[in-house]
Design an enzyme around this catalytic site. Structure first.
Site: not given
Ligand code: HH2
Length: 269
Positions: A201, A241
């Site tokens: 992040k 995660r």
């Molecule tokens: N962060 C992201 C997405 N889903 N779910 C939970 N429970 N906790 C988190 O911190 C979280 C999440 C964001 O990360 P990422 O999926 O890599 O990015 P994007 O939203 O751009 O797909």
């Protein structure tokens, strides 16, 4: 020991891996690799929730994730679906997902009806506007109160497995993220299992910038990811995660031998 949830974004625009796993075959292969690396949950998502992102139509989100969930079902210990949409959550559970990873913390009734586990994540507003809501009197207290209220509602509705997640990077400044991590014991102390997602992040890129002073790129945030997830594990997170499963599982094995500092249980060395 803390369980590792591997991120599988079947999206063209996720902030760190957008476009890499759009083809179902590539996504399934990557999911299976994460299982081989030690992930116990594969988190399949079809909509980016990065700051400023726009919602994806329901049919498109279904088209992205369902073939992947169907093909991973039975091959991964557990599959979660990262969605804010009721219909997507229902379809994913019907296809084999056992956890609804809900960044909107609103879908507990769907979890109750389907028998799925439920992750309640804290996010003020929606991804498009959340950074405008990054204002708190007491970020730790407000996030904890919000999550405990949602977890209690879910338990009352009959959801058996519930996690609370502070939503690192969702409507938070770097300082808010660090305060939530520093005071993770307050979340853990509620007694609800805690899930933490710091992986790649932006605040990690700001804390360890590139030589020219700009935030490090997502691909250069591995050390920050491992450092913060190890911290979360030692402080008692139930699930972390991450995108980079192998180094996190290595760190989890080490972290399991460092419980004395956190007062938690662990294997004896
Ligand atoms: N962060 C992201 C997405 N889903 N779910 C939970 N429970 N906790 C988190 O911190 C979280 C999440 C964001 O990360 P990422 O999926 O890599 O990015 P994007 O939203 O751009 O797909």
């Amino acid at each position: 020991m803390t369980r590792v949830m591997g991120v599988l974004n079947v999206t063209p625009d996720s902030f760190s891996d957008g476009g890499r796993w759009m083809a179902p075959e590539a996504a399934v292969r990557h999911g299976l690799q994460m299982v081989a690396d030690g992930a116990e949950i594969i988190d399949v998502g079809g909509e980016s929730t990065r700051p400023g992102s726009r919602p994806v139509p329901e049919e498109e989100e279904l088209r992205r994730i369902l073939p992947v969930v169907e093909r991973l079902a039975g091959q991964a210990p557990e599959i979660s679906v990262d969605t804010r949409k009721e219909a997507v959550a229902r379809a994913a559970v019907a296809a084999g997902a056992t956890i609804i990873n809900d960044v909107s913390a609103t879908l507990w009734r769907v979890a109750a009806e389907t028998g799925a586990g439920w992750v309640a994540m804290h996010m003020p507003g929606d991804p498009e506007s959340m950074q405008q809501h990054a204002h708190y009197r007491d970020v730790v207290g407000q996030v904890v109160d919000h999550l405990v209220a949602r977890a209690e509602a879910a338990r009352a509705a009959g959801v058996a497995r519930i996690w609370i997640d502070p939503g690192i990077g969702f409507g938070k400044t770097a300082r808010h993220n660090l305060l939530l991590l520093r005071h993770l014991d307050v979340l853990v102390g509620t007694g609800w299992p805690v899930l933490v997602g710091t992986s790649r992040k932006t605040f990690l890129g700001r804390l360890a910038p590139s030589p020219d002073g700009t935030p490090a790129a997502p691909s250069d945030r591995l050390e920050g990811t491992v450092a913060t997830t190890t911290w979360a594990m030692v402080r008692g997170a139930d699930v972390v995660r991450v995108h980079d499963v192998a180094p996190t599982v290595h760190a989890a094995r080490l972290g399991a031998f460092l419980p004395a500092a956190a007062g938690a249980k662990g294997p004896s060395a």
